[in-house]
Design a protein around this motif. Structure first.
Motif, PDB file in Angstrom:
ATOM      1  N   GLY B   1       0.812  -1.205   0.000  1.00 28.75           N
ATOM      2  CA  GLY B   1       0.000   0.000   0.000  1.00 28.75           C
ATOM      3  C   GLY B   1       0.847   1.257   0.000  1.00 28.75           C
ATOM      4  N   GLU B   2       0.216   2.398  -0.084  1.00 27.26           N
ATOM      5  CA  GLU B   2       0.917   3.666  -0.104  1.00 27.26           C
ATOM      6  C   GLU B   2       1.466   3.960   1.281  1.00 27.26           C
ATOM      7  OE1 GLU B   2      -2.295   5.394  -3.328  1.00 27.26           O
ATOM      8  OE2 GLU B   2      -1.987   6.415  -1.430  1.00 27.26           O
ATOM      9  N   ASP B   3       2.588   4.637   1.336  1.00 24.60           N
ATOM     10  CA  ASP B   3       3.179   4.995   2.610  1.00 24.60           C
ATOM     11  C   ASP B   3       2.375   6.056   3.319  1.00 24.60           C
ATOM     12  OD1 ASP B   3       5.146   3.187   2.144  1.00 24.60           O
ATOM     13  OD2 ASP B   3       6.578   4.657   1.401  1.00 24.60           O
ATOM     14  N   VAL B   4       1.852   7.011   2.582  1.00 20.17           N
ATOM     15  CA  VAL B   4       0.982   8.044   3.133  1.00 20.17           C
ATOM     16  C   VAL B   4      -0.420   7.743   2.617  1.00 20.17           C
ATOM     17  CG1 VAL B   4       0.528  10.520   3.259  1.00 20.17           C
ATOM     18  CG2 VAL B   4       2.889   9.681   3.113  1.00 20.17           C
ATOM     19  N   GLU B   5      -1.345   7.531   3.521  1.00 18.39           N
ATOM     20  CA  GLU B   5      -2.648   7.030   3.124  1.00 18.39           C
ATOM     21  C   GLU B   5      -3.762   8.024   3.412  1.00 18.39           C
ATOM     22  OE1 GLU B   5      -1.751   2.254   3.509  1.00 18.39           O
ATOM     23  OE2 GLU B   5      -3.343   3.155   4.701  1.00 18.39           O
ATOM     24  N   GLN B   6      -4.664   8.119   2.466  1.00 21.51           N
ATOM     25  CA  GLN B   6      -5.844   8.960   2.597  1.00 21.51           C
ATOM     26  C   GLN B   6      -7.037   8.208   2.033  1.00 21.51           C
ATOM     27  OE1 GLN B   6      -3.504  12.581   0.523  1.00 21.51           O
ATOM     28  NE2 GLN B   6      -5.562  13.126   1.191  1.00 21.51           N
ATOM     29  N   SER B   7      -8.206   8.517   2.564  1.00 21.76           N
ATOM     30  CA  SER B   7      -9.398   7.954   1.954  1.00 21.76           C
ATOM     31  C   SER B   7      -9.616   8.654   0.610  1.00 21.76           C
ATOM     32  CB  SER B   7     -10.618   8.145   2.853  1.00 21.76           C
ATOM     33  OG  SER B   7     -10.748   9.486   3.227  1.00 21.76           O
ATOM     34  N   LEU B   8     -10.271   7.955  -0.300  1.00 17.81           N
ATOM     35  CA  LEU B   8     -10.354   8.446  -1.674  1.00 17.81           C
ATOM     36  C   LEU B   8     -11.365   9.565  -1.846  1.00 17.81           C
ATOM     37  CD1 LEU B   8     -10.255   5.156  -3.772  1.00 17.81           C
ATOM     38  CD2 LEU B   8      -8.492   6.923  -3.626  1.00 17.81           C
ATOM     39  N   PHE B   9     -12.421   9.533  -1.060  1.00 15.31           N
ATOM     40  CA  PHE B   9     -13.564  10.368  -1.397  1.00 15.31           C
ATOM     41  C   PHE B   9     -14.271  10.840  -0.136  1.00 15.31           C
ATOM     42  CE2 PHE B   9     -16.448  11.852  -4.538  1.00 15.31           C
ATOM     43  CZ  PHE B   9     -17.727  11.737  -4.033  1.00 15.31           C
ATOM     44  N   ARG B  13     -22.296  18.466   2.663  1.00 22.00           N
ATOM     45  CA  ARG B  13     -23.225  19.496   2.216  1.00 22.00           C
ATOM     46  C   ARG B  13     -22.632  20.869   2.503  1.00 22.00           C
ATOM     47  NH1 ARG B  13     -27.499  17.889  -0.065  1.00 22.00           N
ATOM     48  NH2 ARG B  13     -28.447  15.882   0.398  1.00 22.00           N
ATOM     49  N   GLU B  14     -22.968  21.803   1.654  1.00 25.58           N
ATOM     50  CA  GLU B  14     -22.501  23.179   1.825  1.00 25.58           C
ATOM     51  C   GLU B  14     -22.882  23.685   3.209  1.00 25.58           C
ATOM     52  OE1 GLU B  14     -24.140  25.815  -1.092  1.00 25.58           O
ATOM     53  OE2 GLU B  14     -22.460  27.218  -0.957  1.00 25.58           O
ATOM     54  N   GLY B  15     -21.928  24.297   3.878  1.00 24.18           N
ATOM     55  CA  GLY B  15     -22.165  24.818   5.218  1.00 24.18           C
ATOM     56  C   GLY B  15     -21.729  23.876   6.322  1.00 24.18           C
ATOM     57  N   ASP B  16     -21.619  22.581   6.001  1.00 29.74           N
ATOM     58  CA  ASP B  16     -21.145  21.618   6.995  1.00 29.74           C
ATOM     59  C   ASP B  16     -19.625  21.719   7.132  1.00 29.74           C
ATOM     60  OD1 ASP B  16     -23.467  18.874   6.235  1.00 29.74           O
ATOM     61  OD2 ASP B  16     -23.719  20.782   7.316  1.00 29.74           O
ATOM     62  N   SER B  17     -19.092  21.029   8.124  1.00 29.94           N
ATOM     63  CA  SER B  17     -17.639  20.912   8.255  1.00 29.94           C
ATOM     64  C   SER B  17     -17.166  19.667   7.520  1.00 29.94           C
ATOM     65  CB  SER B  17     -17.243  20.803   9.729  1.00 29.94           C
ATOM     66  OG  SER B  17     -17.490  22.006  10.402  1.00 29.94           O
ATOM     67  N   SER B  18     -15.975  19.762   6.965  1.00 20.96           N
ATOM     68  CA  SER B  18     -15.340  18.619   6.305  1.00 20.96           C
ATOM     69  C   SER B  18     -14.113  18.236   7.111  1.00 20.96           C
ATOM     70  CB  SER B  18     -14.880  18.983   4.891  1.00 20.96           C
ATOM     71  OG  SER B  18     -15.913  19.547   4.136  1.00 20.96           O
ATOM     72  N   VAL B  19     -13.890  16.949   7.245  1.00 25.70           N
ATOM     73  CA  VAL B  19     -12.667  16.478   7.901  1.00 25.70           C
ATOM     74  C   VAL B  19     -11.997  15.463   6.994  1.00 25.70           C
ATOM     75  CG1 VAL B  19     -11.642  15.352   9.901  1.00 25.70           C
ATOM     76  CG2 VAL B  19     -13.642  16.835  10.198  1.00 25.70           C
ATOM     77  N   ILE B  20     -10.806  15.784   6.569  1.00 29.94           N
ATOM     78  CA  ILE B  20     -10.034  14.904   5.687  1.00 29.94           C
ATOM     79  C   ILE B  20      -8.884  14.337   6.505  1.00 29.94           C
ATOM     80  CG2 ILE B  20      -8.698  14.779   3.561  1.00 29.94           C
ATOM     81  CD1 ILE B  20     -10.254  17.271   2.624  1.00 29.94           C
ATOM     82  N   ASN B  21      -8.753  13.023   6.478  1.00 29.39           N
ATOM     83  CA  ASN B  21      -7.767  12.343   7.314  1.00 29.39           C
ATOM     84  C   ASN B  21      -6.602  11.795   6.512  1.00 29.39           C
ATOM     85  OD1 ASN B  21      -9.164  12.489   9.938  1.00 29.39           O
ATOM     86  ND2 ASN B  21     -10.722  11.263   8.905  1.00 29.39           N
ATOM     87  N   CYS B  22      -5.494  11.643   7.209  1.00 21.90           N
ATOM     88  CA  CYS B  22      -4.275  11.170   6.565  1.00 21.90           C
ATOM     89  C   CYS B  22      -3.440  10.430   7.600  1.00 21.90           C
ATOM     90  CB  CYS B  22      -3.505  12.377   6.014  1.00 21.90           C
ATOM     91  SG  CYS B  22      -1.843  12.050   5.411  1.00 21.90           S
ATOM     92  N   THR B  23      -2.856   9.312   7.214  1.00 21.94           N
ATOM     93  CA  THR B  23      -1.881   8.654   8.085  1.00 21.94           C
ATOM     94  C   THR B  23      -0.545   8.615   7.364  1.00 21.94           C
ATOM     95  OG1 THR B  23      -2.547   6.478   7.248  1.00 21.94           O
ATOM     96  CG2 THR B  23      -3.565   7.234   9.280  1.00 21.94           C
ATOM     97  N   TYR B  24       0.494   8.852   8.108  1.00 20.57           N
ATOM     98  CA  TYR B  24       1.825   8.878   7.519  1.00 20.57           C
ATOM     99  C   TYR B  24       2.706   7.885   8.255  1.00 20.57           C
ATOM    100  CZ  TYR B  24       2.856  11.981  11.478  1.00 20.57           C
ATOM    101  OH  TYR B  24       3.005  12.507  12.735  1.00 20.57           O
ATOM    102  N   THR B  25       3.943   7.752   7.798  1.00 19.83           N
ATOM    103  CA  THR B  25       4.754   6.656   8.337  1.00 19.83           C
ATOM    104  C   THR B  25       6.030   7.096   9.036  1.00 19.83           C
ATOM    105  OG1 THR B  25       5.894   6.412   6.231  1.00 19.83           O
ATOM    106  CG2 THR B  25       3.936   5.062   6.574  1.00 19.83           C
ATOM    107  N   ASP B  26       6.555   8.249   8.654  1.00 17.61           N
ATOM    108  CA  ASP B  26       7.882   8.616   9.163  1.00 17.61           C
ATOM    109  C   ASP B  26       7.749   9.523  10.381  1.00 17.61           C
ATOM    110  OD1 ASP B  26      10.493   9.246   9.587  1.00 17.61           O
ATOM    111  OD2 ASP B  26      10.900   9.964   7.574  1.00 17.61           O
ATOM    112  N   SER B  27       8.044   8.972  11.541  1.00 17.81           N
ATOM    113  CA  SER B  27       7.888   9.756  12.766  1.00 17.81           C
ATOM    114  C   SER B  27       8.894  10.898  12.843  1.00 17.81           C
ATOM    115  CB  SER B  27       8.037   8.850  13.984  1.00 17.81           C
ATOM    116  OG  SER B  27       9.302   8.212  13.953  1.00 17.81           O
ATOM    117  N   SER B  28       9.913  10.858  11.980  1.00 14.94           N
ATOM    118  CA  SER B  28      10.900  11.938  12.011  1.00 14.94           C
ATOM    119  C   SER B  28      10.568  13.069  11.057  1.00 14.94           C
ATOM    120  CB  SER B  28      12.289  11.387  11.680  1.00 14.94           C
ATOM    121  OG  SER B  28      12.315  10.907  10.347  1.00 14.94           O
TER     122      SER B  28
END
Lengths: 115, 109
Positions: B1-9, B13-28
């Motif tokens: 899999g990818e080293d840095v991962e995000q959901s695809l989609f 709705r307009e006016g709502d909050s969006s939260v986009i998540n990401c996981t990464y691998t390099d703690s440094s």
């Protein structure tokens, strides 16, 4: 406007053609990058130049040939490309490659189609 | 899999909050970035966070960083139709940027 320009914005070429992509940055940066963005792959780093010297070649086929005549300009010369090379080619620049605080700024890209 | 991962989609709705998540691998990784790409355009730097910070706020954007879990998120408050784009997270790894595959945000009126 990010201060990084790319020309042309769109390019259609045959497999036997030779063409060049141009990137220019007006930010006074010293590092420049070529990336390839395909539909089904993450952004792929191709080449890095730092103070006009190539520091990275990410196993890119020789049909792609970069040139960096000065810190403000970067070219990607293309010859004998394949249809799978069709992609968005993005140029970026940063102050100095190698520093942990370095931030990259991207151009708008060249959409390349190889027939 | 990818080293840095995000959901695809993500669809909101307009006016709502969006939260986009990401996981990464390099703690440094020293810096972590969010870029936005609108159709037919290059990547626009939205914001970045230094690794010794937990949160950074910039107008409608809030970045949260959980170093223990190597999790990064981008919250967009009061999401507008003009926020529709692909959002990429990236980590500074070994002095090079490694990007996730991008999350396509669709904002419905």
């Amino acid at each position: 406007e990010t201060g990084v320009t790319q020309t042309p914005r769109h390019l259609v070429m045959g497999m036997t053609n030779k063409k060049s992509l141009k990137c220019e940055q007006h930010l006074g940066h010293n590092a420049m990058y070529w990336y390839k963005q395909s539909a089904k792959k993450p952004l792929e780093l191709m080449f890095v130049y730092n103070f006009k010297e190539q520091t990275e070649n990410n196993s890119v086929p020789s049909r792609f040939s970069p040139e960096c005549p000065n810190s403000s300009h970067l070219f990607l010369h293309l010859h004998t490309l394949q249809p799978e090379d069709s992609a968005l080619y993005l140029c970026a620049s940063s102050q100095v490659m190698g520093e942990s605080t370095d931030t990259q700024y991207f151009g708008p890209g060249t959409r390349l189609t190889v027939l | 899999g990818e080293d840095v991962e995000q959901s695809l989609f993500l669809s909101v709705r307009e006016g709502d909050s969006s939260v986009i998540n990401c996981t990464y691998t390099d703690s440094s990784s020293t810096y972590l970035y969010w870029y936005k790409q609108e159709p037919g355009a290059g990547l626009q730097l939205l914001t970045y966070i230094f690794s010794n910070m937990d949160m950074k706020q910039d107008q409608r954007l809030t970045v949260l960083l959980n170093k223990k879990d190597k999790h990064l998120s981008l919250r967009i408050a009061d999401t507008q139709t003009g926020d529709s784009a692909i959002y990429f997270c990236a980590e500074n790894r070994g002095n090079m940027l490694t990007f996730g595959g991008g999350t396509r945000l669709m904002v419905k009126p």
